[in-house]
Design a protein around this motif. Structure first.
Motif, PDB file in Angstrom:
ATOM      1  N   GLY A 244      38.058  36.080  13.294  1.00 43.14           N
ATOM      2  CA  GLY A 244      36.867  36.797  13.741  1.00 43.14           C
ATOM      3  C   GLY A 244      37.262  37.893  14.707  1.00 43.14           C
ATOM      4  N   PRO A 245      36.324  38.792  14.976  1.00 42.71           N
ATOM      5  CA  PRO A 245      36.638  39.917  15.862  1.00 42.71           C
ATOM      6  C   PRO A 245      36.989  39.443  17.265  1.00 42.71           C
ATOM      7  N   ALA A 246      38.033  39.990  17.823  1.00 41.07           N
ATOM      8  CA  ALA A 246      38.497  39.550  19.136  1.00 41.07           C
ATOM      9  C   ALA A 246      38.554  40.730  20.087  1.00 41.07           C
ATOM     10  N   ALA A 247      37.863  40.609  21.182  1.00 43.91           N
ATOM     11  CA  ALA A 247      37.983  41.597  22.251  1.00 43.91           C
ATOM     12  C   ALA A 247      39.125  41.170  23.166  1.00 43.91           C
ATOM     13  N   ALA A 248      39.668  42.119  23.889  1.00 38.71           N
ATOM     14  CA  ALA A 248      40.701  41.779  24.861  1.00 38.71           C
ATOM     15  C   ALA A 248      40.075  40.963  25.980  1.00 38.71           C
ATOM     16  N   PRO A 249      40.805  39.970  26.489  1.00 42.12           N
ATOM     17  CA  PRO A 249      40.237  39.216  27.606  1.00 42.12           C
ATOM     18  C   PRO A 249      40.068  40.090  28.855  1.00 42.12           C
ATOM     19  N   GLY A 250      39.029  39.846  29.573  1.00 39.39           N
ATOM     20  CA  GLY A 250      38.758  40.583  30.810  1.00 39.39           C
ATOM     21  C   GLY A 250      38.245  39.625  31.860  1.00 39.39           C
ATOM     22  N   PHE A 683      42.376  49.371  39.639  1.00 32.12           N
ATOM     23  CA  PHE A 683      43.170  48.217  39.255  1.00 32.12           C
ATOM     24  C   PHE A 683      43.896  48.444  37.943  1.00 32.12           C
ATOM     25  N   GLN A 684      43.959  49.682  37.520  1.00 29.31           N
ATOM     26  CA  GLN A 684      44.516  49.938  36.203  1.00 29.31           C
ATOM     27  C   GLN A 684      45.940  49.422  36.095  1.00 29.31           C
ATOM     28  N   ASN A 685      46.667  49.477  37.176  1.00 27.81           N
ATOM     29  CA  ASN A 685      48.059  49.070  37.115  1.00 27.81           C
ATOM     30  C   ASN A 685      48.286  47.709  37.748  1.00 27.81           C
ATOM     31  N   CYS A 686      47.186  47.015  37.894  1.00 26.38           N
ATOM     32  CA  CYS A 686      47.275  45.707  38.522  1.00 26.38           C
ATOM     33  C   CYS A 686      48.204  44.800  37.723  1.00 26.38           C
ATOM     34  N   SER A 687      49.057  44.087  38.423  1.00 25.94           N
ATOM     35  CA  SER A 687      49.997  43.216  37.742  1.00 25.94           C
ATOM     36  C   SER A 687      49.497  41.780  37.707  1.00 25.94           C
ATOM     37  N   CYS A 688      48.231  41.625  38.101  1.00 22.54           N
ATOM     38  CA  CYS A 688      47.634  40.299  38.167  1.00 22.54           C
ATOM     39  C   CYS A 688      47.657  39.643  36.790  1.00 22.54           C
ATOM     40  N   ARG A 689      48.025  38.404  36.745  1.00 27.18           N
ATOM     41  CA  ARG A 689      48.062  37.662  35.486  1.00 27.18           C
ATOM     42  C   ARG A 689      47.384  36.324  35.664  1.00 27.18           C
ATOM     43  N   ALA A 690      46.990  35.760  34.566  1.00 22.29           N
ATOM     44  CA  ALA A 690      46.290  34.474  34.622  1.00 22.29           C
ATOM     45  C   ALA A 690      47.148  33.435  35.325  1.00 22.29           C
ATOM     46  N   GLY A 691      46.524  32.697  36.249  1.00 25.67           N
ATOM     47  CA  GLY A 691      47.277  31.709  37.012  1.00 25.67           C
ATOM     48  C   GLY A 691      47.232  30.349  36.343  1.00 25.67           C
TER      49      GLY A 691
ATOM     50  N   ASN B 243      23.757  50.922  56.028  1.00 26.86           N
ATOM     51  CA  ASN B 243      23.125  49.612  56.224  1.00 26.86           C
ATOM     52  C   ASN B 243      22.316  49.167  55.016  1.00 26.86           C
ATOM     53  N   GLY B 244      22.504  49.842  53.901  1.00 21.22           N
ATOM     54  CA  GLY B 244      21.866  49.364  52.675  1.00 21.22           C
ATOM     55  C   GLY B 244      22.565  48.120  52.177  1.00 21.22           C
ATOM     56  N   PRO B 245      21.946  47.439  51.227  1.00 25.04           N
ATOM     57  CA  PRO B 245      22.529  46.189  50.727  1.00 25.04           C
ATOM     58  C   PRO B 245      23.865  46.438  50.048  1.00 25.04           C
ATOM     59  N   ALA B 246      24.831  45.616  50.347  1.00 25.62           N
ATOM     60  CA  ALA B 246      26.173  45.810  49.813  1.00 25.62           C
ATOM     61  C   ALA B 246      26.624  44.561  49.079  1.00 25.62           C
ATOM     62  N   ALA B 247      26.989  44.734  47.832  1.00 27.95           N
ATOM     63  CA  ALA B 247      27.602  43.645  47.078  1.00 27.95           C
ATOM     64  C   ALA B 247      29.101  43.714  47.295  1.00 27.95           C
ATOM     65  N   ALA B 248      29.766  42.612  47.098  1.00 28.98           N
ATOM     66  CA  ALA B 248      31.225  42.618  47.197  1.00 28.98           C
ATOM     67  C   ALA B 248      31.799  43.432  46.056  1.00 28.98           C
ATOM     68  N   PRO B 249      32.863  44.172  46.303  1.00 24.50           N
ATOM     69  CA  PRO B 249      33.458  44.922  45.201  1.00 24.50           C
ATOM     70  C   PRO B 249      34.043  43.989  44.148  1.00 24.50           C
ATOM     71  N   GLY B 250      33.928  44.399  42.923  1.00 26.70           N
ATOM     72  CA  GLY B 250      34.467  43.615  41.807  1.00 26.70           C
ATOM     73  C   GLY B 250      35.084  44.554  40.798  1.00 26.70           C
ATOM     74  N   VAL B 251      36.178  44.141  40.253  1.00 24.61           N
ATOM     75  CA  VAL B 251      36.915  44.986  39.330  1.00 24.61           C
ATOM     76  C   VAL B 251      37.307  44.149  38.122  1.00 24.61           C
ATOM     77  N   VAL B 252      37.169  44.733  36.953  1.00 24.94           N
ATOM     78  CA  VAL B 252      37.584  44.030  35.744  1.00 24.94           C
ATOM     79  C   VAL B 252      39.082  44.210  35.556  1.00 24.94           C
ATOM     80  N   VAL B 253      39.763  43.121  35.362  1.00 27.02           N
ATOM     81  CA  VAL B 253      41.196  43.143  35.063  1.00 27.02           C
ATOM     82  C   VAL B 253      41.372  42.626  33.637  1.00 27.02           C
ATOM     83  N   GLN B 254      42.207  43.312  32.898  1.00 27.25           N
ATOM     84  CA  GLN B 254      42.460  42.918  31.515  1.00 27.25           C
ATOM     85  C   GLN B 254      43.925  42.494  31.409  1.00 27.25           C
ATOM     86  N   PRO B 255      44.165  41.199  31.521  1.00 30.71           N
ATOM     87  CA  PRO B 255      45.547  40.736  31.643  1.00 30.71           C
ATOM     88  C   PRO B 255      46.399  41.087  30.425  1.00 30.71           C
ATOM     89  N   GLU B 256      45.783  41.248  29.278  1.00 29.78           N
ATOM     90  CA  GLU B 256      46.559  41.624  28.101  1.00 29.78           C
ATOM     91  C   GLU B 256      46.411  43.112  27.796  1.00 29.78           C
TER      92      GLU B 256
END
Lengths: 691, 691
Positions: A244-250, A683-691, B243-256
């Protein structure tokens, strides 16, 4: 819906996050704890008020303190309020209602007792559904039916189907009966996890749930049992290969950590604060939602309490085996008892925090649902507001504020259907309610194997697999929304968009220009309940608001919240005189407003099972009470007509609908104007990997 | 909308991602490159067909190859197709249409030339808007008006407002005129980036855009200029403190890594493949969208071409300064020329990839818009499908597939309004189109400072700030959707939900049960255009599909795609005989279907500016052509009635509406059934930090 047969076994979950802390005393709206549930049970069993045995517990929930006391607790002092349980128990053929003080869990006290004399019954218990499921294999005519079809008892499983009410006072009055229908789950060496895909069409049993005996039987027609092949949906049965269609994990990463805090069941995030409750009938309950107004320098109330009050699911096949399929998923089966343990990383993203829940089983004992609710910050890539200005001399200005929201999610799996119930909080002041439907169709076995065989015939559904019709049906998800916009006393306003002819006369708003028409707004404050029954699809279009007439902006605009439909606005098409419609007549309008009455929680009535429609939202509204400048409740129904298609087989891709509660002149200005612009995180160059 | 005054200066952006590669030859649907635009200009300027000077370029876009040739290129061979430009130029008071072959950029050839004889004009150029903006400060009556108000010429900026058409053939015929209105942008030491917040109410100029001269003037009323305080929205002007409402920053990481690939302007992701085009009038254009069907083992066509064809924005104030505010944002100003350079990390998340775009300026020279479009994978925390099964003996089965989608985003800022146009592709086979509105209201200066002053008066808007009325208006965003469901020849089907009385007679679908009613489906295949004009709010409700009658599933169901409204279904309330409505009469129905005609791209007609409505979608549909089993185009209009509120000031929180194109019996089964379940990724303890 289709019934539960076994008690849900909660899945063991990863440990909840450290931000979840507990308070020494429960919040007055906290659901009953395991200890409190146990105490309520003990008090009922010890009470002389119900001498009959056995006693079965059909509902045990928080008997909420009076609203003024809760408001006082939340906004003034935090004095400890008494803890009380509301118990609905069956014994001696009667429905008993008891209020039990469980403040001191070691010494619970029954405060009141009443016997329900009207129509209808409480929710089924899981235990009686399991017990009923054991009856057919011991019922000789059923065994004959199986034998004729070449099936063994171990090949089938049967479920309890509410039978609705179809007139008269006769057989149903005081007799708690239900129908049972069965499915082929094994045989011939094949098994499938798709319980609903292989109906034993034509066989219907009637059980007396109190005598726990089969009291009626019909084997009317025989249809081929649909094949098992292609019905499973478990990963280990459909793959590999997983083609089935697979998106990249995020994965969402929060470099500064989570932005919300959970204190007991109170959640604080950005400008929002609210309480997450849980009820075995309603499932998740959002209470005391308030928003911090930075300009006013104070927290302002928005929603006293919101929950799904009922999900009415009528099927559209009038035949003997199907006509009564007119389920009330909350009132008959319970959305809380149907709460699924959420799967971390699948049902909710990795940054979610989970809450457990407890409800009472049929014996009154606490059942834990682990991960019943999750809370997470959603980073969907949306924009909260933006503008690019190219008209200024010598510069281009662009200001953008990305959006993040907070989602509170529960999944109620009522038999075949999985309802994902989301409450989404936005920093702009909105609350968005979304219900997403997935799961499995209710299917009818037929001889048909090709659409051409159905030409000129009404199959009451669509062919979704060989010998399998997905039966036409509706879903009506009715929300109880006790809005308290900046205070308790509110009014309901219809701002109707009125097409207007240009009279060219300034006295009537016209002007001496070539323009011939425009629309204007006719503002009507609903005086009574009749003024507030709205078909949102009807003409003329209107904006609907709950306002606080005593709270005005500096400019004099009345503070309000709009209800904005966001798809899925279907209304019931059943005839007004049809029995299922009489039991859920409120489903012909999406919007109703009632004066607050603590007894009016359940749109389909307190005793929805086999109800007659004499204690439902429409019946209350028929009293046509005053609703102006008082404590009011908005009811909103998300509706879908479901014409199944092959993509819905063997399990349905999610379909969503919902609505948004959106501030309108509640704030003096865009509450996000003073939000910080985003930093240069990358975070484009983030080296973070699944723990 | 309000007009551009200066050419957008593109913002310099972070370098595009390495996955963007270029092809040696352009795709036949690629927008014209800078070289090709320059070549087209050169050919027009060198042509003897337009002897008059000056020549201004109002539209230069791809003259698309014939559809069979493009389909052949995409699905059969990749033979190189000729590259042609369509140029609309003004010279000698005439609108010239030229087709220019630019295949060899060094030797472009004019292929055809025509002069438009009908009503209407092409889009404004940015240059003429800038030139017009310089006229008022040189016009003595305007200087008098300023003087009387205590303002200096440097304090004001003026914009070009399309004047619409209000009957007759007289003054407008062949005379390209526009109105101008002005705003206070400075003075008294105050400045604001909010160009629209301080109108110089009462002053209207008429300019002849060809003579570039003021030809009409009115200073009719004087209203206080709203104060500048509180109108700005730039971070450095409103804060600190933020002083407006602030959410924590979040970034999508794509490990693959990223899951999509961009080859030129062709995007491939999961089961989807499509081409991202760009047009100076339409903005983003999605073409050749096809989905891989793993069960069938082949790629299947869905959408040949989709784009926003028009955005009609009528205001609801009949007064002299406002009655003509009936903008056609695409046809008069251009959504492509209005494309904003997207802000990485704000308009699109950090995992986005960007595409630049080019269009032609008024001199025909290429203008680059950096980051005109972004493409990103969205991880919103939604669920693609799920089910928990508790009815199986001895086990609880839960299967969940989290959802990820691919979003293609462009923002068109047409003066005051910012339209975020999203095309969202889902692995389940859906395409969702969402338009999100933000930006700034069109506001009217008034003496009112409090809502109580407006009682009994129609202010044609709502008080959103002191001396400031946000004028009532609509947005109608009309999509051109050339669906080619699994092939070119399609039909339009209405599946109407019909309330049905139970006759108790099996011959008519009834049954001898107590059920009195149900709904069934009346399937109608539209024969001609008249059958396919649908008001989605009207009764009875229906499911609307584009199907391919020659493609059926193995079960015999006809392959189709449904169009599912997702909120924002307003229709125009203007009178049919009103001039703005005659120019956009298609806005009374959300759905139209026309036979494919390459000339019918623009819902408001090729020459929308001052059009008479004689070449629009409704006019084409009035021919009532056959639309059965042929190449058809679906037109869908997202509509919003906008009653402003104070939250919309000084910049509006986003409001969204849209629709979904959803497969219906297109696949043999849920196309996601064989997707891999999620792994145990858990980033909770990720130490990743902003780089």
């Amino acid at each position: 819906m289709l019934p539960l047969i076994l008690v849900v076994i909660s899945v063991t979950v990863a440990g909840a996050d450290g931000t979840v802390t507990s308070t020494p005393h429960p919040h007055p709206l906290d659901p009953l704890s395991a200890v409190e549930l146990t105490a309520a049970r003990a008090a009922v069993l010890a009470s002389a008020l119900i001498p009959a045995r056995p006693i079965s517990f059909h509902y045990v929930g928080l008997d909420e303190p009076d609203k003024p006391d809760v408001l006082s607790y939340a906004y003034t002092s935090t004095s400890i309020l008494p803890r009380r349980a509301l118990v609905v128990a069956r014994a001696g053929g009667q429905s008993h209602e008891l209020r039990v003080d469980v403040t001191a869990a070691s010494a619970p006290t029954v405060l009141s007792h009443a016997v329900h004399r009207g129509a209808g019954f409480p929710m089924f218990t899981a235990e009686e559904q399991v017990a009923a499921g054991a009856l057919p294999p011991q019922y000789p005519p059923f065994l004959d039916s199986l034998r004729r079809r070449g099936l063994a008892p171990r090949d089938v499983g049967c479920g309890v189907f509410s039978m609705g009410w179809f007139g008269g006072e006769g057989v149903e009055k005081g007799r708690r009966r239900a129908k049972m229908q069965c499915f082929v789950v094994g045989g011939g060496g094949v098994t499938t996890a798709n319980f609903y895909a292989r109906p034993l069409e034509g066989v219907t049993l009637v059980v007396d749930l109190e005598a726990m005996a089969v009291v009626g039987y019909s084997d009317r027609v025989v249809a081929p049992v649909p094949k098992a092949e292609g019905t499973d949906y478990r990963a280990d049965m459909v793959g590999p290969p997983f083609n089935g269609p697979a998106a990249a994990p995020g994965v969402v990463v929060q470099p500064e950590g989570r932005g919300f805090h959970v204190d007991g069941r109170v959640v604080r995030w950005a400008n929002w604060e609210f309480h997450v409750g849980f009820d075995m009938r309603a499932g998740p309950v959002i209470s005391l939602a308030s928003v911090y107004d930075a300009d006013a320098g104070r927290r302002r109330r928005v929603l006293y309490r919101g929950f799904v009050s009922e999900i009415f699911v009528p099927y559209m096949d009038p035949e003997e085996e199907w006509y009564f399929h007119t389920f009330m998923d909350a009132g008959e089966y319970g959305l809380g008892t149907a709460a699924s343990s959420l799967q971390p990383g699948a049902d909710c993203p990795d940054n979610a925090v989970y809450m457990d829940a407890y409800y009472a089983d049929g014996d009154g004992m606490p059942v834990k649902v682990e991960n019943a609710t999750c809370v997470f910050e959603r980073y969907a890539g949306d924009v909260a507001w933006r503008h690019t200005e190219a008209a200024l001399p010598g510069q281009v200005v662009t200001e953008v504020r990305p959006d993040a929201t907070l989602v509170v999610r529960t999944v109620a799996t009522v038999g075949n259907y999985d309802y994902t119930l989301d409450w989404e909080f936005k920093t702009a002041g909105s609350i968005k309610c979304v219900v997403s439907l997935s799961g499995i169709l209710e299917m009818k076995a037929t001889p048909y194997t090709h659409a051409d065989q159905i030409v000129g015939v009404d199959a009451h559904g669509a062919l979704v697999a060989e010998n399998t019709v997905g039966v036409y049906h509706d879903h009506f998800v009715t929300y109880h929304l006790d809005l308290d916009v900046d205070g308790t006393d509110n009014s309901f306003v219809k701002n109707t968009f009125v097409a207007t002819r240009n009279t060219r006369d300034p006295a009537t708003g016209g002007a001496a220009t070539p323009r011939r028409s425009y629309w204007t707004v006719r503002r009507e404050v609903a005086e009574t309940e009749a003024d507030a029954r709205v078909d949102v699809n009807g003409a003329p279009p209107a904006e609907l608001l709950v306002v606080n007439p005593s709270r005005r902006t500096k400019l004099g605009n009345v503070a309000g919240y709009r209800v904005v439909p966001a798809g899925a606005t279907a209304a019931s098409l059943l005839a007004d005189d049809d029995y299922p419609q009489r039991r859920a007549s409120y489903t012909k309008k999406q919007v109703w407003v009632t004066p607050y009455d603590r007894a009016e929680k359940w749109a389909s009535g307190m005793y929805a099972e086999q109800s007659h429609g004499d204690d439902d939202l429409a019946a209350w509204s028929a009293r046509n009470r005053a609703i102006k400048d008082t404590d009011i409740v908005l009811w909103y129904t998300v509706g879908l007509h479901h014409l199944p298609c092959q993509e819905d087989f063997p399990v349905m891709p999610t379909v969503s609908g919902g609505f948004e509660l959106r501030p309108s002149n509640f704030f003096e200005r865009n509450p996000l104007i003073r939000t910080r612009p985003p930093g240069n995180s990358n975070f484009q160059n983030c080296s973070c990997r699944a723990g």
